[in-house]
Design an enzyme around this catalytic site. Sequence first.
Site, mmCIF file in Angstrom:
data_model
loop_
_atom_site.group_PDB
_atom_site.id
_atom_site.type_symbol
_atom_site.label_atom_id
_atom_site.label_comp_id
_atom_site.label_asym_id
_atom_site.label_seq_id
_atom_site.Cartn_x
_atom_site.Cartn_y
_atom_site.Cartn_z
ATOM 1 N N TYR A 1 0.746 -1.538 0.111
ATOM 2 C CA TYR A 1 -0.200 -0.152 -0.268
ATOM 3 C C TYR A 1 0.960 1.117 -0.062
ATOM 4 C CZ TYR A 1 -3.351 -3.241 1.678
ATOM 5 O OH TYR A 1 -4.495 -4.621 1.763
ATOM 6 N N HIS B 1 -4.338 6.648 -0.835
ATOM 7 C CA HIS B 1 -4.897 6.303 1.116
ATOM 8 C C HIS B 1 -3.920 7.269 1.634
ATOM 9 C CE1 HIS B 1 -8.684 6.360 1.646
ATOM 10 N NE2 HIS B 1 -8.670 5.116 2.074
ATOM 11 N N TYR C 1 -5.332 -0.973 9.471
ATOM 12 C CA TYR C 1 -6.180 -0.085 8.097
ATOM 13 C C TYR C 1 -7.002 1.134 8.446
ATOM 14 C CZ TYR C 1 -3.853 -4.568 6.729
ATOM 15 O OH TYR C 1 -3.084 -5.210 6.476
#
Length: 197
Positions: A24, A29, A74
């Site tokens: 990620y 994000h 998360y």
Amino acid sequence: MSFFKKPGPPRWIIAGLGNPGRQYEYNRHNAGFLCLDVLADERRCKIDRLKFHALTGITDIAGQRCLLCKPNTYMNKSGEAVGECARFYQIPPERVLVVCDDVSFPPGVLRIRRKGSSGGQKGVKSIIEHLGTEEFSRIKLGVGNKPHPDYDIADWVLSNMNTDELKALRAACGGACKAIELIVAGEIEQAMAKYSH
């Protein structure tokens, strides 16, 4: 008399939002994580202590002891980590500053808000739920809007930024770090006037 005064507890929380894991790392994000990494590098501080469901580090900004916090939960559960930090150190919402991505603005654009709704950002929504208020500041980093209306927003924010987008984001992170210093010093209006564009 001791020359070494024991440092006191943090008085501010600076929380950068993202998802843990190398896959990620350069997602849209993860703009908040990337910004905190820039801040930590500037201050020669490590964000590597696992506490309160987050990777944390401590540094002094504008004469205030600050807890740098990258939630390890998360994005959708970011409030668990931020809420736990705030309760443990008894830090009120007005001394919580959240750095996150925003799809409403192109990469390189920076927006500072004193308070407000989540604007659809799930990490901010979770923090609002866990702090029980919208009264905390945030720095929003533009990551670009989805290329067409049918594109799934979840897929979009979990997509990687290209080289030009990352370059623009890194420049915005430089401005965000300067804004953080002003906000912690109690000069949010000046931060907004100078860096919110």
